[in-house]
Motif scaffolding. Structure first.
Motif, PDB file in Angstrom:
ATOM      1  N   LEU A   1      35.590  47.383  36.391  1.00  0.00           N
ATOM      2  CA  LEU A   1      35.540  47.437  37.850  1.00  0.00           C
ATOM      3  C   LEU A   1      34.131  47.713  38.355  1.00  0.00           C
ATOM      4  CD1 LEU A   1      38.833  49.446  38.452  1.00  0.00           C
ATOM      5  CD2 LEU A   1      38.400  47.102  39.198  1.00  0.00           C
ATOM      6  N   ALA A   2      33.401  48.600  37.657  1.00  0.00           N
ATOM      7  CA  ALA A   2      32.035  48.917  38.071  1.00  0.00           C
ATOM      8  C   ALA A   2      31.115  47.713  37.944  1.00  0.00           C
ATOM      9  CB  ALA A   2      31.510  50.090  37.242  1.00  0.00           C
ATOM     10  N   VAL A   3      31.239  46.970  36.854  1.00  0.00           N
ATOM     11  CA  VAL A   3      30.403  45.777  36.660  1.00  0.00           C
ATOM     12  C   VAL A   3      30.798  44.688  37.645  1.00  0.00           C
ATOM     13  CG1 VAL A   3      29.717  43.964  35.045  1.00  0.00           C
ATOM     14  CG2 VAL A   3      29.934  46.319  34.238  1.00  0.00           C
ATOM     15  N   ALA A   4      32.111  44.518  37.886  1.00  0.00           N
ATOM     16  CA  ALA A   4      32.567  43.501  38.826  1.00  0.00           C
ATOM     17  C   ALA A   4      32.063  43.799  40.234  1.00  0.00           C
ATOM     18  CB  ALA A   4      34.087  43.441  38.810  1.00  0.00           C
ATOM     19  N   LYS A   5      31.942  45.074  40.575  1.00  0.00           N
ATOM     20  CA  LYS A   5      31.447  45.456  41.888  1.00  0.00           C
ATOM     21  C   LYS A   5      29.958  45.222  42.017  1.00  0.00           C
ATOM     22  CE  LYS A   5      31.063  49.515  44.911  1.00  0.00           C
ATOM     23  NZ  LYS A   5      31.390  50.968  45.044  1.00  0.00           N
ATOM     24  N   ARG A   6      29.227  45.575  40.968  1.00  0.00           N
ATOM     25  CA  ARG A   6      27.759  45.509  41.020  1.00  0.00           C
ATOM     26  C   ARG A   6      27.194  44.185  40.501  1.00  0.00           C
ATOM     27  NH1 ARG A   6      24.499  49.041  43.712  1.00  0.00           N
ATOM     28  NH2 ARG A   6      24.916  51.222  43.241  1.00  0.00           N
ATOM     29  N   LEU A   7      27.978  43.488  39.658  1.00  0.00           N
ATOM     30  CA  LEU A   7      27.496  42.307  38.934  1.00  0.00           C
ATOM     31  C   LEU A   7      26.199  42.615  38.203  1.00  0.00           C
ATOM     32  CD1 LEU A   7      28.323  39.436  41.469  1.00  0.00           C
ATOM     33  CD2 LEU A   7      29.593  40.137  39.426  1.00  0.00           C
ATOM     34  N   SER A   8      26.177  43.823  37.629  1.00  0.00           N
ATOM     35  CA  SER A   8      25.012  44.302  36.876  1.00  0.00           C
ATOM     36  C   SER A   8      25.461  45.415  35.951  1.00  0.00           C
ATOM     37  CB  SER A   8      23.924  44.820  37.825  1.00  0.00           C
ATOM     38  OG  SER A   8      22.942  45.560  37.113  1.00  0.00           O
TER      39      SER A   8
ATOM     40  N   THR B   1      20.552  35.845  30.868  1.00  0.00           N
ATOM     41  CA  THR B   1      19.488  36.857  30.907  1.00  0.00           C
ATOM     42  C   THR B   1      19.195  37.303  32.332  1.00  0.00           C
ATOM     43  OG1 THR B   1      17.850  35.074  30.963  1.00  0.00           O
ATOM     44  CG2 THR B   1      18.396  36.023  28.802  1.00  0.00           C
ATOM     45  N   ARG B   2      19.530  36.483  33.312  1.00  0.00           N
ATOM     46  CA  ARG B   2      19.213  36.810  34.703  1.00  0.00           C
ATOM     47  C   ARG B   2      20.444  37.122  35.545  1.00  0.00           C
ATOM     48  NH1 ARG B   2      14.652  32.432  36.671  1.00  0.00           N
ATOM     49  NH2 ARG B   2      13.034  32.959  35.122  1.00  0.00           N
ATOM     50  N   ARG B   3      21.604  36.715  35.079  1.00  0.00           N
ATOM     51  CA  ARG B   3      22.751  36.775  35.985  1.00  0.00           C
ATOM     52  C   ARG B   3      24.041  37.068  35.230  1.00  0.00           C
ATOM     53  NH1 ARG B   3      26.194  32.838  38.382  1.00  0.00           N
ATOM     54  NH2 ARG B   3      26.701  33.287  40.555  1.00  0.00           N
ATOM     55  N   ILE B   4      24.967  37.742  35.941  1.00  0.00           N
ATOM     56  CA  ILE B   4      26.298  38.004  35.394  1.00  0.00           C
ATOM     57  C   ILE B   4      27.318  37.679  36.474  1.00  0.00           C
ATOM     58  CG2 ILE B   4      26.269  40.451  36.046  1.00  0.00           C
ATOM     59  CD1 ILE B   4      27.896  41.033  33.521  1.00  0.00           C
ATOM     60  N   SER B   5      28.384  36.997  36.101  1.00  0.00           N
ATOM     61  CA  SER B   5      29.420  36.636  37.075  1.00  0.00           C
ATOM     62  C   SER B   5      30.772  36.662  36.388  1.00  0.00           C
ATOM     63  CB  SER B   5      29.146  35.246  37.656  1.00  0.00           C
ATOM     64  OG  SER B   5      29.157  34.261  36.631  1.00  0.00           O
ATOM     65  N   LEU B   6      31.819  36.720  37.192  1.00  0.00           N
ATOM     66  CA  LEU B   6      33.179  36.803  36.672  1.00  0.00           C
ATOM     67  C   LEU B   6      33.669  35.432  36.206  1.00  0.00           C
ATOM     68  CD1 LEU B   6      34.650  39.114  39.418  1.00  0.00           C
ATOM     69  CD2 LEU B   6      34.739  39.642  36.980  1.00  0.00           C
ATOM     70  N   THR B   7      34.397  35.443  35.096  1.00  0.00           N
ATOM     71  CA  THR B   7      35.096  34.238  34.666  1.00  0.00           C
ATOM     72  C   THR B   7      36.387  34.121  35.467  1.00  0.00           C
ATOM     73  OG1 THR B   7      36.362  35.373  32.970  1.00  0.00           O
ATOM     74  CG2 THR B   7      34.184  34.536  32.325  1.00  0.00           C
ATOM     75  N   GLU B   8      37.101  33.046  35.270  1.00  0.00           N
ATOM     76  CA  GLU B   8      38.376  32.894  35.961  1.00  0.00           C
ATOM     77  C   GLU B   8      39.345  33.996  35.559  1.00  0.00           C
ATOM     78  OE1 GLU B   8      41.939  29.570  36.578  1.00  0.00           O
ATOM     79  OE2 GLU B   8      40.135  29.052  35.444  1.00  0.00           O
ATOM     80  N   THR B   9      39.341  34.326  34.261  1.00  0.00           N
ATOM     81  CA  THR B   9      40.190  35.439  33.796  1.00  0.00           C
ATOM     82  C   THR B   9      39.764  36.739  34.441  1.00  0.00           C
ATOM     83  OG1 THR B   9      40.538  34.347  31.674  1.00  0.00           O
ATOM     84  CG2 THR B   9      40.974  36.716  31.765  1.00  0.00           C
TER      85      THR B   9
ATOM     86  N   PRO C   1      37.078  36.150  27.624  1.00  0.00           N
ATOM     87  CA  PRO C   1      35.896  36.745  28.260  1.00  0.00           C
ATOM     88  C   PRO C   1      36.161  37.022  29.731  1.00  0.00           C
ATOM     89  CG  PRO C   1      35.574  34.398  27.995  1.00  0.00           C
ATOM     90  CD  PRO C   1      36.860  34.718  27.293  1.00  0.00           C
ATOM     91  N   LEU C   2      35.562  38.066  30.231  1.00  0.00           N
ATOM     92  CA  LEU C   2      35.739  38.460  31.636  1.00  0.00           C
ATOM     93  C   LEU C   2      34.512  38.145  32.479  1.00  0.00           C
ATOM     94  CD1 LEU C   2      37.442  41.941  31.022  1.00  0.00           C
ATOM     95  CD2 LEU C   2      38.561  39.796  31.667  1.00  0.00           C
ATOM     96  N   PHE C   3      33.357  37.987  31.830  1.00  0.00           N
ATOM     97  CA  PHE C   3      32.114  37.714  32.538  1.00  0.00           C
ATOM     98  C   PHE C   3      31.346  36.582  31.864  1.00  0.00           C
ATOM     99  CE2 PHE C   3      32.981  42.219  33.418  1.00  0.00           C
ATOM    100  CZ  PHE C   3      32.854  42.265  34.797  1.00  0.00           C
ATOM    101  N   TYR C   4      30.635  35.829  32.695  1.00  0.00           N
ATOM    102  CA  TYR C   4      29.602  34.933  32.203  1.00  0.00           C
ATOM    103  C   TYR C   4      28.301  35.718  32.211  1.00  0.00           C
ATOM    104  CZ  TYR C   4      32.868  31.091  33.212  1.00  0.00           C
ATOM    105  OH  TYR C   4      33.951  30.259  33.255  1.00  0.00           O
ATOM    106  N   ARG C   5      27.574  35.706  31.123  1.00  0.00           N
ATOM    107  CA  ARG C   5      26.350  36.483  31.022  1.00  0.00           C
ATOM    108  C   ARG C   5      25.162  35.570  30.709  1.00  0.00           C
ATOM    109  NH1 ARG C   5      30.461  39.017  28.370  1.00  0.00           N
ATOM    110  NH2 ARG C   5      30.973  41.188  28.918  1.00  0.00           N
TER     111      ARG C   5
END
Length: 305
Positions: free
Chosen positions: A16-23, A58-66, A52-56
């Protein structure tokens, strides 16, 4: 997929913390842990879920569909849990809920009626449930937070807070009765007088009048044609000149003030007593109970000035 119950919530706070911050770094700061701990928790959660829950990058992180689906399902529950924890924390520190009291009838005009308006004004979120009874035997079993009772009737293991000035036990009669029958000078003189017997509601026995004579405790069973089990009726009967009663200067304060009753044998009183608020040690730190104690203390101080 079956998950061990103790692991069901593992990694969700990090997710939840990563999904909120995307970091990962910012999430680590929020949770006050290292970025490595965040990454490790997410990896374990993804292995448990098998996706997987995130696409990672080196510059960006975002949520996968799951990840998006999981966030949509658990974010409202997480918010509810956070809100509930906050409310529980506040309720543990501030008066709230229902204050359940059992009080003897004597306390109504002298304690409950004076303090209830002030208490309700100060603590409008606290509900008050009052049972009026002179029988307090089921105090713990009935789940009362506190009771109000004469001190000598309170169990020794209870914590007690004085609510009234000290008062004395004595014999009382009307001026007419004393004019016609004279006044007893010592407890032994009571055998020559008509006495109103009091049957205790809580025990069903006839109360024996108690005195302290020559340093010795003396108990006398009163003799008379009238027996009652209500204190107010007992005082009314005595005011009508139908006999002597055993009561306290506090119980009979109204009749004493109007001259309907007069005390005798005060020098033989077994000691002073009072009305007390009492409760168990497990209840003493309840904010709602502390609020009641504070309200009683304020009114006592204001009435004594």
């Amino acid at each position: 997929m079956n998950m061990a119950r103790e692991k069901a919530f593992d990694g969700l706070s990090e997710f939840l913390a990563v999904a909120k911050r995307l970091s990962v770094r910012k999430a680590a700061l929020d949770l006050e842990v290292t970025p490595g701990a965040i990454s490790q928790a997410l990896q374990k959660l993804e292995r448990r879920l098998g996706a997987p829950l995130f696409y990672r990058t080196t510059r960006r992180i975002s949520l996968t569909e799951t990840g998006e689906t999981l966030l949509a399902k658990i974010a409202p529950a997480a918010q509810l849990i956070e809100t509930s924890l906050g409310e529980t924390l506040r309720s543990s520190n501030e008066p709230s809920g229902t204050l359940k009291l059992i009080v003897e009838r004597l306390a109504l005009p002298h304690v409950i009626e004076p303090i209830l308006p002030a208490f309700r004004e100060a603590w409008p979120d606290v509900k008050v449930d009052i049972t009026v009874s002179n029988t307090h035997g089921d105090f713990i079993a009935e789940g009362y937070d506190a009771g109000i009772l004469i001190g000598s009737y309170i169990a020794k293991e209870m914590i007690a807070v004085r609510l009234s000035p000290p008062f004395k036990w004595a014999v009382f009669g009307s001026p007419d009765y004393f004019r016609e029958n004279g006044r007893p000078r010592v407890p032994g003189d009571l055998t020559k007088h008509q006495c109103v017997r009091f049957r205790r509601p809580e025990k069903g026995d006839i109360y024996r009048w108690e005195f302290l004579e020559d340093g010795q405790n003396v108990r006398i069973e009163p003799n008379g044609p009238l027996t009652v089990n209500d204190g107010e009726l007992m005082r009314k009967v005595a005011s009508q000149g139908l006999g002597l009663i055993y009561s306290s200067t506090f119980h009979a304060s109204r009749e004493l003030a109007t001259g309907q009753l007069e005390p005798v044998l005060l020098d033989y009183s077994p000691g002073s007593d009072g009305l007390f608020l009492y409760f168990t040690k497990t209840k003493q730190n309840q904010p709602k109970l502390r609020a009641l104690i504070d309200t009683c203390s304020l009114l006592r101080r204001s009435s004594s000035t």
